[in-house]
Design an enzyme around this catalytic site. Structure first.
Site, PDB file in Angstrom:
ATOM      1  N   HIS A  33       0.630  -1.027  -0.295  1.00 37.34           N
ATOM      2  CA  HIS A  33      -0.148  -0.132   0.139  1.00 37.34           C
ATOM      3  C   HIS A  33       0.687   0.771  -0.238  1.00 37.34           C
ATOM      4  O   HIS A  33       0.468   1.880  -1.023  1.00 37.34           O
ATOM      5  CB  HIS A  33      -1.414   0.188   1.226  1.00 37.34           C
ATOM      6  CG  HIS A  33      -1.889   1.137   1.633  1.00 37.34           C
ATOM      7  ND1 HIS A  33      -1.118   2.772   1.790  1.00 37.34           N
ATOM      8  CD2 HIS A  33      -3.362   1.817   1.052  1.00 37.34           C
ATOM      9  CE1 HIS A  33      -2.471   3.345   1.923  1.00 37.34           C
ATOM     10  NE2 HIS A  33      -3.267   2.776   0.847  1.00 37.34           N
ATOM     11  N   CYS A  34       2.004   1.581   1.033  1.00 45.79           N
ATOM     12  CA  CYS A  34       2.477   2.709   0.991  1.00 45.79           C
ATOM     13  C   CYS A  34       3.280   2.911   0.405  1.00 45.79           C
ATOM     14  O   CYS A  34       3.112   4.145  -0.171  1.00 45.79           O
ATOM     15  CB  CYS A  34       3.957   2.340   1.905  1.00 45.79           C
ATOM     16  SG  CYS A  34       3.074   1.852   3.564  1.00 45.79           S
TER      17      CYS A  34
END
Length: 444
Positions: A284-285
């Site tokens: 996600h990051c």
């Protein structure tokens, strides 16, 4: 607890609002909204130091599983959940549990929206749930990653629709999550916790809360600085990964061993941090969070954050570059990519986890199929995998599969893989992680 600050504040925690009529016996210290890879470890850590904790999640399967002692998150074991349950933890789908909490922490997802910014639907929904149960003296913290200004411009107005005021009746803060899935060396307790409050009194309350179970709390000037800190961390990684990925492409054309160059540069004791090439970025990051900052710059300032755009372009084209290198490698053996059997090893986005969010294995598999390759996969953490709705066959006997496939591509270096054995057994091996330097092995 160690507290680091960017500005001095009064350490004394002054009560907020009117606490008369409250029943301490019925309260819990913490309610966590969103029991995923961020919220569940937070709940576990708080429960481990004796705090009374409840959780709220809209997925009944998650709630039922946790209340039965089963975890759905890699970094939280079933034993961890059972210990949480023994300590009094209960998960709910009903937001009535929020009214009992001294502190409410929002840990809901913020995926990308169609306009390239964060989809704040879950944050807005969570804030409205909190507002409906908000009472004087509570602390509310947003941990969901987002653009600078979200806490003040989106969450605060929704909470204040209750008639209560942040900094006067309740405390409001932002604290970016720093969960490193699969890591055993950087747990929540050991990783410094950044906290920014809407007011100085909000910051003091948030620091006091996190200090109960985190060794070091770093106090930011405000919520915007704390929000920016999270985006800075991941944009830094995103840009540097893109740099080294482009260097890998250039070095291959220049007949330079980029891995050896990185090794040599890494001996410098100052001014250099080693990043390594990869078949793309996932999770996600890194591929997602920098877009939030680009969105804010574009929507508020009217121009593009060019570093992020260029890094996205470079990292997104890495799967195509890997496929091109695979095709060239097959050509050296007299085989075309079309009709060749290609085995993909490790299809998660990072080693030793089952997390497949934004994994570069997916576009790579799609490109291989488009070029006529017959693909299969092996991953000790993934029992089944589909790409664009079509299942990818999973091999059971890895040794036999290595011998049967024309090309094996190591996409993720899980610790379960015997890397020398892969090199000895595979007909043709392409290592995209720079882990196997042996004659006959192609390295990205």
């Amino acid at each position: 607890m160690q507290v680091e600050r960017t500005q001095p504040l009064d350490d004394k925690v002054q009560p907020l609002g009117d606490n008369e009529g409250r029943d301490p016996a019925g309260e819990v210290e913490l309610a966590v909204i969103g029991l995923g890879y961020v919220g569940l470890p937070l709940a576990r850590e708080a429960a481990s130091v004796g705090l009374r904790v409840v959780g709220l999640d809209r997925d009944p399967r998650v709630v039922d599983g946790l209340n039965s002692g089963r975890s759905h998150v890699d970094d939280v074991s079933d034993d961890d959940v059972r210990r949480m349950r023994d300590a009094g933890f209960t998960a709910f789908t009903d937001d009535a549990c929020l009214a009992r909490a001294q502190t409410v922490v929002i840990c809901v997802p913020t995926p990308l929206s169609e306009d390239g910014g964060p989809d704040l639907g879950a944050v807005v929904s969570a804030a409205r749930s909190v507002a409906g149960r908000l009472r004087s003296g509570q602390l509310v913290v947003l941990e969901s990653t987002t653009y600078p200004g979200t806490t003040e411009e989106v969450v605060r107005p929704l909470l204040e629709e209750s008639g209560l005021r942040a900094g006067e009746d309740f405390a409001l803060a932002f604290s970016p999550e720093r969960i490193d899935p699969g890591s055993t060396g950087h747990g929540l307790r050991e990783t410094p916790k950044v906290v920014g409050g809407c007011t100085p009194s909000c910051a003091v309350h948030a620091v006091a809360f996190y200090g109960k179970f985190v060794n070091t709390v770093v106090q930011a000037k405000g919520t915007r600085e704390a929000e920016m800190a999270k985006l800075l961390e991941n944009t830094y990684r995103h840009v540097n990964i893109a740099l080294v990925n482009e260097l890998a492409v250039i070095s291959h054309e220049l007949h330079v061993d980029v891995w050896d160059a990185i090794r040599c540069a890494g001996t410098k004791p100052f001014g250099f941090q080693a990043f390594r090439p990869s078949p793309g970025v996932g999770g996600h990051c890194i591929p997602i969070d920098p877009n939030y900052l680009s969105y804010k710059v574009r929507s508020s300032l009217g121009y593009e954050f060019r570093f992020v755009g260029l890094a996205q372009e470079i990292n997104r084209r890495m799967p195509e570059y890997v496929v091109r290198r695979a095709q060239d490698l097959l050509n050296t053996t007299g085989r075309p990519l079309q009709g060749s059997r290609v085995l993909l090893l490790g299809v998660t986005y990072k080693p030793d986890v089952a997390d497949m969010r934004e994994t570069p294995a997916e576009p790579l598999a799609r490109l291989l199929r488009e070029r006529g390759a017959e693909i299969a996969f092996h991953d000790p953490h993934v029992p089944a995998w589909s790409v664009e709705g079509t299942a990818v066959p999973r091999v059971g006997d890895l040794t036999a599969a290595l011998r049967e496939h024309d090309l094996t591509i190591l996409l993720q270096d899980h610790s379960a893989y015997d890397l020398p054995a892969l090199a000895d057994t595979a007909r043709l091996l392409f290592d995209t992680r720079g882990r196997i330097f042996k004659p006959g092995v192609e390295v990205l």
